[in-house]
Design an enzyme around this catalytic site. Sequence first.
Site, PDB file in Angstrom:
ATOM      1  N   GLN A  15       0.841  -1.208   0.000  1.00 14.82           N
ATOM      2  CA  GLN A  15       0.000   0.000   0.000  1.00 14.82           C
ATOM      3  C   GLN A  15       0.873   1.254   0.000  1.00 14.82           C
ATOM      4  OE1 GLN A  15      -2.316  -0.988   3.520  1.00 14.82           O
ATOM      5  NE2 GLN A  15      -4.127  -1.256   2.227  1.00 14.82           N
ATOM      6  N   GLU A  16       1.939   1.229   0.781  1.00 11.80           N
ATOM      7  CA  GLU A  16       2.861   2.366   0.822  1.00 11.80           C
ATOM      8  C   GLU A  16       3.522   2.549  -0.539  1.00 11.80           C
ATOM      9  OE1 GLU A  16       7.043   3.435   2.997  1.00 11.80           O
ATOM     10  OE2 GLU A  16       5.560   2.317   4.140  1.00 11.80           O
ATOM     11  N   LEU A  17       3.952   1.472  -1.141  1.00 11.95           N
ATOM     12  CA  LEU A  17       4.574   1.523  -2.464  1.00 11.95           C
ATOM     13  C   LEU A  17       3.605   2.081  -3.499  1.00 11.95           C
ATOM     14  CD1 LEU A  17       6.813   0.905  -4.497  1.00 11.95           C
ATOM     15  CD2 LEU A  17       5.944  -1.449  -4.590  1.00 11.95           C
TER      16      LEU A  17
END
Length: 74
Positions: A15-17
């Site tokens: 999700q961060e990526l």
Amino acid sequence: MILSAHFFEKHWPRQELNGLATREINGEKVILPVWHEVGFAEVRGYSVTLADRIAVQTKDGLAHVVEKITEVVK
């Protein structure tokens, strides 16, 4: 972004990526992969896009990693 076996095991890093990749759509480079105790095969298995990026590896030493990050940030 530090890529390691632990990074690949968890859901939230994807999700961060994805959030960082969305920022790059406008041409702003914000992702500098740092490979920690992983190789091309592991990174490619997780993300072909990340495997194709220029990255630094912690096996080259902390001074090298810091130097490359500094170059990108300037």
